[in-house]
Motif scaffolding. Structure first.
Motif, PDB file in Angstrom:
ATOM      1  N   ASP A 181      30.967  30.318  18.882  1.00 59.31           N
ATOM      2  CA  ASP A 181      30.746  31.454  19.787  1.00 59.31           C
ATOM      3  C   ASP A 181      29.325  31.397  20.354  1.00 59.31           C
ATOM      4  OD1 ASP A 181      33.281  32.389  19.246  1.00 59.31           O
ATOM      5  OD2 ASP A 181      32.609  33.848  17.747  1.00 59.31           O
TER       6      ASP A 181
ATOM      7  N   PHE B 286      26.029  35.751  11.892  1.00 58.44           N
ATOM      8  CA  PHE B 286      27.108  36.497  11.256  1.00 58.44           C
ATOM      9  C   PHE B 286      26.563  37.884  10.898  1.00 58.44           C
ATOM     10  CE2 PHE B 286      28.590  32.113   9.730  1.00 58.44           C
ATOM     11  CZ  PHE B 286      29.433  31.966  10.824  1.00 58.44           C
TER      12      PHE B 286
ATOM     13  N   TYR C 144      31.415  35.422  15.282  1.00 55.81           N
ATOM     14  CA  TYR C 144      32.343  35.117  14.191  1.00 55.81           C
ATOM     15  C   TYR C 144      32.454  33.623  13.932  1.00 55.81           C
ATOM     16  CZ  TYR C 144      33.581  40.002  14.599  1.00 55.81           C
ATOM     17  OH  TYR C 144      33.520  41.367  14.619  1.00 55.81           O
ATOM     18  N   SER C 145      31.792  32.837  14.755  1.00 51.09           N
ATOM     19  CA  SER C 145      31.803  31.384  14.590  1.00 51.09           C
ATOM     20  C   SER C 145      30.552  30.839  15.267  1.00 51.09           C
ATOM     21  CB  SER C 145      33.051  30.788  15.251  1.00 51.09           C
ATOM     22  OG  SER C 145      32.894  29.394  15.466  1.00 51.09           O
TER      23      SER C 145
END
Length: 386
Positions: free
Chosen positions: A120, A89, A116-117
């Motif tokens: 990903d 992040f 963002y995750s």
């Protein structure tokens, strides 16, 4: 905006403040254990609207801030390797390690990517089977479930080039450590609502009873904070010490069963070091033996990296509530968001960042009153929590 504006209503805020002013008769010190709550308090000046007798102490509530320097250095070491895609992040990229940060690693040629995750990062691993893809998994109980789910998926899908550098921490052991500290002067807690939305409140009644402190589960908007303070002060004035859920619109007593099941499957409880504080027993999670193959610390053999915290950074005292950010000699001079000495100045949830962002222009007036109250109510010791 529903669920936002209705919790920022100034008329309701005034009524809550009036109730708190009418209730309080003695000095009380409350600690919020969430960086999001700290930013709401400082941004809206809630601490300045409360009665002089009520002090809000900012606890170790920012996951980025409590990630130890040693873990940051391990991340830098892994991210520097030419065969690695290091995913994180964005708020971790500017956190200083020993001499550099992840942004500098990227400028030196390292493949450091903002995602963002955690999913990903897993997708990147699937698309790049010849490269090692590492996700930096940090945070409290709130970010642990999606990270656990990602490791679970990696194993289920058979993606061997994915791993995670884990530094998850748990809030209840930190509260226990704070209360056991000889320098502790906290008399009540505002528990983090998002943590409790995952974990429920089952760990808190014993803490509240053992240390005789009210624990009020609190949300993040201004009215949430004021209601949490109101309920905590009311308990203190009555001599009560129970767990009270003031964030019922999001928190159920049992928490989130699906998230808890995933945590139990993937992680196991371990001792964890908190930056500037030290090792707190049973305060963290690591990958369980079933998922050890996905542990980046073992895969890249960085477990031997040991680092000492810089002496000039007093973020450890800030994280323990022993020091307000503006009371640090380096605040706003040697330490700024552009040149941070510690994570509390650079993290979006850091207490030092909140004071710098919202209050640095008035620091000539605020510290006098607050510092005087602090000194009068309880002389501090410089000893760590544990």
């Amino acid at each position: 905006m529903k669920y936002i504006e209705e919790f920022q209503d100034p008329d309701l805020a005034r009524r809550l403040l009036d109730d708190i002013h009418a209730t309080v008769t003695r000095p009380w010190a409350l600690m919020e254990v969430c960086g999001g709550q700290t930013h709401t308090i400082i941004r809206h000046g809630i601490d300045q609207l409360l009665p002089e007798q009520v002090e809000l102490i900012h606890g170790p509530g920012c996951p980025v801030c409590v990630t130890p320097l040693e873990v940051i250095d391990k991340a830098l070491e892994i991210a520097s390797r030419p065969d690695v895609v290091f995913c994180s992040f964005g708020d971790m990229l500017r956190v200083p390690g020993t001499g550099r940060d992840l942004f500098q690693v990227r400028s030196e040629g390292g493949d450091v990517r903002v995602v963002y995750s955690p999913l990903d990062a897993l997708r990147i691993a699937q698309e790049n089977p010849k490269r090692q893809v590492v996700f930096f998994g940090i945070g409290f109980e709130t970010t642990a479930p999606p990270n656990a789910m990602t490791v679970h998926q990696a194993k289920k899908l058979g993606i061997p080039n994915f791993s995670m550098l884990v530094s998850h921490v748990r809030v209840p052991p930190a509260i226990e450590a704070i209360m056991r500290s000889p320098s502790c002067r906290v008399q009540g807690f505002l528990a983090a609502g998002h943590v409790c939305s995952v974990m429920g409140v089952r760990e808190y009644p014993e803490l509240a009873a053992r240390h005789r402190v009210p624990i009020v589960v609190t949300g993040f908007e201004p009215l949430d904070i004021l209601e949490g303070v109101r309920r905590a002060v009311r308990q203190l004035e009555r001599g009560e010490h129970t767990v009270d859920n003031a964030y019922a619109r999001a928190v159920r007593p049992e928490g989130n069963p699906a998230a808890l099941a995933m945590l139990e499957d993937v992680f196991e409880v371990t001792d964890r070091a908190w930056r500037g504080i030290g090792v707190i027993p049973d305060s963290g999670w690591r990958l369980s033996a079933r998922y050890r193959d996905f542990d980046a610390e073992h895969r890249f053999s960085v477990s031997g990296i040991n680092t000492r915290e810089p002496a000039e950074c007093r973020s450890g005292e800030v994280l323990q509530g022993l020091l307000k950010p503006h009371e640090c000699e380096a605040f706003g001079t040697l330490c700024t968001p552009r040149s941070p000495l510690g994570a509390t100045m650079v993290s979006s949830e850091g207490a030092c960042a909140a004071y710098y962002l919202y209050r640095r222009l008035e620091l000539g007036t605020v510290p006098a009153a607050k510092t005087a109250k602090t000194a009068a109510s309880a002389p501090l010791e410089a000893s760590p929590v544990v």
